[in-house]
Motif scaffolding. Structure first.
Motif, PDB file in Angstrom:
ATOM      1  N   GLY A 223       0.787  -1.226   0.000  1.00 42.77           N
ATOM      2  CA  GLY A 223       0.000   0.000   0.000  1.00 42.77           C
ATOM      3  C   GLY A 223       0.818   1.274   0.000  1.00 42.77           C
ATOM      4  N   VAL A 224       2.092   1.223  -0.411  1.00 43.47           N
ATOM      5  CA  VAL A 224       2.889   2.456  -0.465  1.00 43.47           C
ATOM      6  C   VAL A 224       2.259   3.419  -1.467  1.00 43.47           C
ATOM      7  CG1 VAL A 224       5.048   1.379   0.231  1.00 43.47           C
ATOM      8  CG2 VAL A 224       4.461   1.481  -2.188  1.00 43.47           C
ATOM      9  N   PRO A 225       2.214   4.731  -1.157  1.00 42.53           N
ATOM     10  CA  PRO A 225       1.563   5.680  -2.057  1.00 42.53           C
ATOM     11  C   PRO A 225       2.434   6.152  -3.207  1.00 42.53           C
ATOM     12  CG  PRO A 225       2.270   6.808  -0.075  1.00 42.53           C
ATOM     13  CD  PRO A 225       2.593   5.346   0.130  1.00 42.53           C
ATOM     14  N   THR A 226       3.776   6.079  -3.062  1.00 43.25           N
ATOM     15  CA  THR A 226       4.687   6.641  -4.056  1.00 43.25           C
ATOM     16  C   THR A 226       5.927   5.770  -4.154  1.00 43.25           C
ATOM     17  OG1 THR A 226       3.947   8.870  -3.443  1.00 43.25           O
ATOM     18  CG2 THR A 226       5.953   8.724  -4.755  1.00 43.25           C
ATOM     19  N   ILE A 227       6.446   5.616  -5.378  1.00 42.19           N
ATOM     20  CA  ILE A 227       7.741   4.974  -5.575  1.00 42.19           C
ATOM     21  C   ILE A 227       8.691   5.996  -6.175  1.00 42.19           C
ATOM     22  CG2 ILE A 227       6.746   2.674  -5.764  1.00 42.19           C
ATOM     23  CD1 ILE A 227       6.928   2.845  -8.765  1.00 42.19           C
ATOM     24  N   PHE A 228      10.009   5.740  -6.024  1.00 45.33           N
ATOM     25  CA  PHE A 228      10.989   6.780  -6.283  1.00 45.33           C
ATOM     26  C   PHE A 228      12.075   6.300  -7.254  1.00 45.33           C
ATOM     27  CE2 PHE A 228       9.133   7.363  -2.150  1.00 45.33           C
ATOM     28  CZ  PHE A 228       8.825   8.719  -2.115  1.00 45.33           C
ATOM     29  N   ALA A 229      12.287   7.093  -8.306  1.00 46.38           N
ATOM     30  CA  ALA A 229      13.361   6.830  -9.262  1.00 46.38           C
ATOM     31  C   ALA A 229      14.492   7.824  -9.018  1.00 46.38           C
ATOM     32  CB  ALA A 229      12.853   6.968 -10.692  1.00 46.38           C
ATOM     33  N   PRO A 284      -3.085   3.893  -0.837  1.00 47.15           N
ATOM     34  CA  PRO A 284      -4.190   3.022  -1.199  1.00 47.15           C
ATOM     35  C   PRO A 284      -4.269   1.853  -0.240  1.00 47.15           C
ATOM     36  CG  PRO A 284      -2.325   2.711  -2.692  1.00 47.15           C
ATOM     37  CD  PRO A 284      -1.997   3.895  -1.835  1.00 47.15           C
ATOM     38  N   THR A 285      -5.422   1.249  -0.157  1.00 50.56           N
ATOM     39  CA  THR A 285      -5.619   0.119   0.746  1.00 50.56           C
ATOM     40  C   THR A 285      -4.794  -1.066   0.253  1.00 50.56           C
ATOM     41  OG1 THR A 285      -7.852   0.850   1.227  1.00 50.56           O
ATOM     42  CG2 THR A 285      -7.320  -1.452   1.752  1.00 50.56           C
ATOM     43  N   ALA A 286      -4.039  -1.673   1.139  1.00 45.72           N
ATOM     44  CA  ALA A 286      -3.202  -2.799   0.768  1.00 45.72           C
ATOM     45  C   ALA A 286      -4.071  -4.015   0.463  1.00 45.72           C
ATOM     46  CB  ALA A 286      -2.211  -3.127   1.892  1.00 45.72           C
ATOM     47  N   THR A 287      -3.659  -4.770  -0.545  1.00 45.30           N
ATOM     48  CA  THR A 287      -4.397  -5.981  -0.875  1.00 45.30           C
ATOM     49  C   THR A 287      -3.864  -7.146  -0.065  1.00 45.30           C
ATOM     50  OG1 THR A 287      -2.860  -6.446  -2.681  1.00 45.30           O
ATOM     51  CG2 THR A 287      -4.852  -5.199  -3.215  1.00 45.30           C
TER      52      THR A 287
END
Length: 288
Positions: A223-229, A284-287
């Motif tokens: 459920g992380v909201p953002t990933i980083f490049a 977001p809600t984690a699946t």
């Protein structure tokens, strides 16, 4: 300027900047590896080697970061910063990346990205000042004084980042980045490196479809909201992962060099702000 001691640093602009803060006006510091070049892959030209061998001191990262440079064969006094930052993190503790690493890192098992913890850099500064002083005794007191002042700046930045990142919700304190280079930062500030599609040496190797799928699953389940490049990476793979998982992507994480931030201090400050903003978004809600 002519007539002053000449030091070299084969690392990118990070260690050049740190060394300049301690050397001040009493010495000339020359950066050997260009900022746009991976230190993992850089090879010395004959001119580069001659330049280094003409210096009074070689400052380098160590921990196998400069794998293409025959450090032991260069006959000048040397200072390896990673020998003085405290305990080095093995990769399994510095954040698990999905697939293997460059051979030299696999052999040592140590994460060389020690500069991502400013408290460790501050701890190394007295030893750096001593190395400069031994090479240039006439300015020993000045080197040690500047090292003390710069260490205080780094400790202040460390406290600033800790406070800044403290606002990230507990469920969002997970990092998905281009490659495994944020272990010391995460360890210092209570974050978890969840997954990376590329090994620590960067995206020189191609990420497999299986690797990308594993990262996508990790993003969706956490459920992380953002990933980083990282700013110097091609963000295509992370853009694909972001598109498949519906999370945001930030493409300006600085790790290998200060870039347009202008300094090591500014680089870490920019990264902290980027991470805080990206990870304090509603996740977001984690699946399951």
């Amino acid at each position: 300027p002519s007539g002053i001691p000449d030091f070299r640093t084969p690392e990118t602009g990070i260690w050049a900047d740190v060394t300049e803060q301690v050397a001040g006006e009493d010495a000339s510091v020359e950066q050997v590896i260009p900022d746009a070049t991976s230190p993992h892959e850089f090879q010395l030209s004959a001119e580069d080697r001659a330049t280094i061998e003409d210096s009074l001191l070689l400052v380098y990262n160590g921990a196998d970061l400069e794998a293409g440079i025959p450090i032991d064969e260069i006959d000048v006094p040397k200072f390896a910063v990673s020998d003085h930052v405290g305990q080095l993190l093995p990769f399994e503790e510095a954040g698990e990346h999905v697939e293997g690493e460059e051979e030299e890192h696999a052999e040592s098992g140590l994460d060389p990205h020690v500069w991502m913890d400013p408290s460790g850099v501050a701890a190394a500064l007295p030893a750096l000042a001593d190395a400069l002083a031994e090479a240039d005794p006439d300015h020993a007191n000045s080197y040690r004084s500047r090292a003390e002042s710069y260490a205080a700046e780094l400790r202040g930045l460390d406290a600033e980042i800790e406070q800044q990142l403290g606002s990230i919700p507990p469920q969002n304190r997970k990092l998905v980045t281009s490659h495994d280079a944020m272990g010391y930062f995460a360890d210092r500030y209570g974050l978890e490196v969840l997954a990376t599609p590329f090994p620590a040496s960067g995206p020189e190797a191609e990420a497999s479809a299986q690797t990308i799928k594993e990262v996508e699953d990790a993003v969706s389940s956490s459920g992380v909201p953002t990933i980083f490049a990282q700013e110097t990476d091609d963000p295509e793979v992370l853009e694909r992962i972001a598109g498949e998982t519906g999370v945001g992507i930030e493409e300006h994480l600085l790790v290998e060099a200060p870039g347009e931030s202008g300094s090591y201090l500014s680089m870490l400050r920019q990264d902290a702000e980027l991470l805080r903003n990206g990870l304090t978004d509603t996740a977001p809600t984690a699946t399951q």
